[in-house]
Design an enzyme around this catalytic site. Structure first.
Site, PDB file in Angstrom:
ATOM      1  NE  ARG A  21      -2.787  -1.118   3.438  1.00  0.00           N
ATOM      2  CZ  ARG A  21      -2.878  -2.321   4.006  1.00  0.00           C
ATOM      3  NH1 ARG A  21      -3.350  -3.345   3.330  1.00  0.00           N
ATOM      4  NH2 ARG A  21      -2.500  -2.504   5.257  1.00  0.00           N
ATOM      5  N   GLY A  87      14.044  -3.186  -2.752  1.00  0.00           N
ATOM      6  CA  GLY A  87      14.356  -1.798  -3.077  1.00  0.00           C
ATOM      7  C   GLY A  87      14.486  -0.937  -1.845  1.00  0.00           C
ATOM      8  CB  ALA A 114      18.750  -2.523  -6.877  1.00  0.00           C
ATOM      9  CG  HIS A 144      14.741  11.690  -2.668  1.00  0.00           C
ATOM     10  ND1 HIS A 144      16.108  11.806  -2.699  1.00  0.00           N
ATOM     11  CD2 HIS A 144      14.440  10.538  -3.321  1.00  0.00           C
ATOM     12  CE1 HIS A 144      16.621  10.762  -3.335  1.00  0.00           C
ATOM     13  NE2 HIS A 144      15.631   9.972  -3.731  1.00  0.00           N
ATOM     14  CE  LYS A 148      15.323   8.802   0.237  1.00  0.00           C
ATOM     15  NZ  LYS A 148      14.935   7.374   0.286  1.00  0.00           N
TER      16      LYS A 148
HETATM   17  N1  LIG Z   1      15.451   1.007  -4.869  1.00  0.00           N
HETATM   18  C1  LIG Z   1      14.638   1.885  -5.487  1.00  0.00           C
HETATM   19  O1  LIG Z   1      14.657   2.040  -6.727  1.00  0.00           O
HETATM   20  C2  LIG Z   1      13.676   2.672  -4.673  1.00  0.00           C
HETATM   21  C3  LIG Z   1      13.687   2.536  -3.313  1.00  0.00           C
HETATM   22  N2  LIG Z   1      12.775   3.189  -2.552  1.00  0.00           N
HETATM   23  C4  LIG Z   1      12.810   2.853  -1.132  1.00  0.00           C
HETATM   24  O2  LIG Z   1      11.714   1.965  -0.877  1.00  0.00           O
HETATM   25  C5  LIG Z   1      11.233   2.157   0.448  1.00  0.00           C
HETATM   26  C6  LIG Z   1       9.742   2.453   0.399  1.00  0.00           C
HETATM   27  O3  LIG Z   1       9.534   3.710  -0.219  1.00  0.00           O
HETATM   28  P1  LIG Z   1       8.059   4.303  -0.373  1.00  0.00           P
HETATM   29  O4  LIG Z   1       7.206   3.346  -1.129  1.00  0.00           O
HETATM   30  O5  LIG Z   1       8.190   5.682  -0.855  1.00  0.00           O
HETATM   31  O6  LIG Z   1       7.599   4.335   1.156  1.00  0.00           O
HETATM   32  P2  LIG Z   1       6.112   4.234   1.767  1.00  0.00           P
HETATM   33  O7  LIG Z   1       6.245   4.702   3.182  1.00  0.00           O
HETATM   34  O8  LIG Z   1       5.157   4.900   0.848  1.00  0.00           O
HETATM   35  O9  LIG Z   1       5.813   2.654   1.725  1.00  0.00           O
HETATM   36  C7  LIG Z   1       6.259   1.726   2.652  1.00  0.00           C
HETATM   37  C8  LIG Z   1       5.100   0.795   2.936  1.00  0.00           C
HETATM   38  O10 LIG Z   1       5.556  -0.306   3.718  1.00  0.00           O
HETATM   39  C9  LIG Z   1       4.585  -0.536   4.714  1.00  0.00           C
HETATM   40  N3  LIG Z   1       5.121  -1.337   5.802  1.00  0.00           N
HETATM   41  C10 LIG Z   1       5.697  -0.930   6.956  1.00  0.00           C
HETATM   42  N4  LIG Z   1       6.061  -1.991   7.700  1.00  0.00           N
HETATM   43  C11 LIG Z   1       5.706  -3.091   6.994  1.00  0.00           C
HETATM   44  C12 LIG Z   1       5.829  -4.486   7.228  1.00  0.00           C
HETATM   45  N5  LIG Z   1       6.379  -4.974   8.357  1.00  0.00           N
HETATM   46  N6  LIG Z   1       5.365  -5.358   6.274  1.00  0.00           N
HETATM   47  C13 LIG Z   1       4.805  -4.889   5.144  1.00  0.00           C
HETATM   48  N7  LIG Z   1       4.659  -3.581   4.870  1.00  0.00           N
HETATM   49  C14 LIG Z   1       5.109  -2.688   5.789  1.00  0.00           C
HETATM   50  C15 LIG Z   1       4.162   0.861   5.112  1.00  0.00           C
HETATM   51  O11 LIG Z   1       2.975   0.855   5.880  1.00  0.00           O
HETATM   52  P3  LIG Z   1       2.700   2.106   6.887  1.00  0.00           P
HETATM   53  O12 LIG Z   1       2.697   3.342   6.040  1.00  0.00           O
HETATM   54  O13 LIG Z   1       1.386   1.772   7.488  1.00  0.00           O
HETATM   55  O14 LIG Z   1       3.842   2.106   7.873  1.00  0.00           O
HETATM   56  C16 LIG Z   1       3.986   1.478   3.741  1.00  0.00           C
HETATM   57  O15 LIG Z   1       2.730   1.176   3.179  1.00  0.00           O
HETATM   58  C17 LIG Z   1      12.098   3.273   1.052  1.00  0.00           C
HETATM   59  O16 LIG Z   1      13.181   2.703   1.751  1.00  0.00           O
HETATM   60  C18 LIG Z   1      12.593   4.011  -0.195  1.00  0.00           C
HETATM   61  O17 LIG Z   1      13.777   4.715   0.022  1.00  0.00           O
HETATM   62  C19 LIG Z   1      11.852   4.032  -3.090  1.00  0.00           C
HETATM   63  C20 LIG Z   1      11.838   4.257  -4.430  1.00  0.00           C
HETATM   64  C21 LIG Z   1      12.745   3.593  -5.345  1.00  0.00           C
HETATM   65  O1  LIG Z   2      12.469   7.086  -1.144  1.00  0.00           O
HETATM   66  C1  LIG Z   2      12.535   7.279  -2.391  1.00  0.00           C
HETATM   67  O2  LIG Z   2      11.662   7.892  -3.003  1.00  0.00           O
HETATM   68  C2  LIG Z   2      13.683   6.746  -3.111  1.00  0.00           C
HETATM   69  N1  LIG Z   2      14.523   5.979  -2.480  1.00  0.00           N
HETATM   70  C3  LIG Z   2      15.693   5.390  -3.009  1.00  0.00           C
HETATM   71  C4  LIG Z   2      16.917   5.983  -2.376  1.00  0.00           C
HETATM   72  O3  LIG Z   2      16.893   6.270  -1.166  1.00  0.00           O
HETATM   73  O4  LIG Z   2      17.925   6.141  -3.062  1.00  0.00           O
HETATM   74  C5  LIG Z   2      15.727   5.403  -4.524  1.00  0.00           C
HETATM   75  C6  LIG Z   2      15.187   6.650  -5.128  1.00  0.00           C
HETATM   76  O5  LIG Z   2      16.080   7.684  -4.879  1.00  0.00           O
HETATM   77  C7  LIG Z   2      13.806   6.982  -4.569  1.00  0.00           C
END
Ligand SMILES: NC(=O)C1=CN([C@@H]2O[C@H](COP(=O)(O)OP(=O)(O)OC[C@H]3O[C@@H](n4cnc5c(N)ncnc54)[C@H](OP(=O)(O)O)[C@@H]3O)[C@@H](O)[C@H]2O)C=CC1
Ligand SMILES: O=C(O)C1=N[C@H](C(=O)O)C[C@H](O)C1
Length: 257
Positions: A21, A87, A114, A144, A148
């Site tokens: 979500r 991720g 990654a 960002h 974040k």
């Molecule tokens: N490698 C890449 O290319 C990218 C990496 N990222 C990274 O990905 C991560 C997520 O980013 P983003 O989607 O923006 O963050 P969000 O906060 O939008 O999403 C994280 C989700 O994980 C849920 N969550 C928390 N704890 C658990 C659990 N134990 N089990 C399952 N779900 C859980 C959260 O719920 P709740 O909100 O209720 O806590 C939330 O819905 C970050 O670390 C970000 O930096 C992001 C973009 C690209």
């Molecule tokens: O939280 C984000 O949005 C992102 N997280 C990753 C990071 O911390 O590098 C990848 C991307 O920058 C988006």
């Protein structure tokens, strides 16, 4: 190709998404659902039972959760024999070592972690690593969206490490900097000797500049993700590959060669 690989190519990969979500999770669910060679079998978020993924027969789990919970998720997946594409940020060398330890007891399982799944971002990091040996000065500016949770970004941290390694191999000394840091933080954070500045602003998604300098010239390498759709080709590539890459793969680089 083994019988197992042939079979897995013919049948859709059964995929579970953790953090389903969240901002990234929602996009991943859409992308997996639309991929003809994948079945989205589990969507799990905070408070949901992880066993929903194994009960649904997930072969690959994609994790975009938070640095606080990702290690427990990953440990559970490996124990269950489920390969994982991760991720979520926060992977220090110590964390990677722990993952290698878990994987050593499950030789068939693959994990791909990654810091950034954007193909352009992967290239930006490669170009920065290549440029690093030619410039005495370097700073990273990551930008960002304001929701974040972590700073600096995983991408910036990874880029700083790549640059530090390239500088060390080239025999470059410390980055020159005579500034007195009169207000703490004014010169950003230092990661492996590289200054990293984290900007947060509404309207941004994920952006990074690597600024190099030497006598009479600068070089700026910049990447922009304007939409989270930018990460999806890399995520799907990793989902397709991870079961055929037992052990730990860090970064998407090996899949793009
Ligand atoms: N490698 C890449 O290319 C990218 C990496 N990222 C990274 O990905 C991560 C997520 O980013 P983003 O989607 O923006 O963050 P969000 O906060 O939008 O999403 C994280 C989700 O994980 C849920 N969550 C928390 N704890 C658990 C659990 N134990 N089990 C399952 N779900 C859980 C959260 O719920 P709740 O909100 O209720 O806590 C939330 O819905 C970050 O670390 C970000 O930096 C992001 C973009 C690209
Ligand atoms: O939280 C984000 O949005 C992102 N997280 C990753 C990071 O911390 O590098 C990848 C991307 O920058 C988006």
């Amino acid at each position: 190709m083994t019988d197992e690989q042939e079979k897995s190519q013919a049948e859709p990969v059964r995929v579970g998404v953790l953090g389903a979500r969240g901002r990234m999770g929602v996009e991943v669910c859409k992308a997996v659902d639309a991929a003809p060679d994948m079945d989205l079998v589990a969507m799990i978020d905070q408070g949901d039972w992880l066993f929903n993924a194994s009960d649904a027969g997930a072969e690959v789990v994609v994790d975009f959760t938070t640095p606080d919970v990702v290690m427990d998720n990953l440990h559970w997946c490996i124990d269950q024999g489920i390969s994982a594409v991760v991720g979520t940020t926060g992977f220090t060398e110590q964390r990677l070592e722990r993952v290698r330890g878990w994987l050593a007891r499950k030789p068939g399982v693959g994990v791909l972690i990654a810091p950034n799944f954007g193909i352009g971002a992967v290239l930006m990091m490669q170009f920065a690593a290549r440029a690093a040996r030619h410039f005495e000065s370097v700073e990273i500016i990551e930008q960002h969206h304001p929701r974040k949770l972590d700073a600096p970004s995983g991408t910036a941290t990874h880029t700083a490490r790549l640059i530090a390694t390239a500088r060390a191999e080239a025999g470059l000394g410390p980055v020159p900097d005579a500034t007195k840091d009169e207000v703490p933080g004014a010169r950003g954070a230092e990661i492996d000797g590289v200054r990293v500045h984290a900007v947060r602003a509404t309207g941004l998604v994920a952006h990074q500049e690597v600024l190099f300098g030497t006598t009479g010239e600068t070089l700026t390498i910049r990447h922009d993700s304007y939409d989270r759709a930018s990460f999806m080709p890399g995520v799907l590539l990793a989902v397709r590959a991870v079961r055929h890459r037992p052990g730990l793969t860090v970064g998407l680089d090996a899949l793009l060669d």
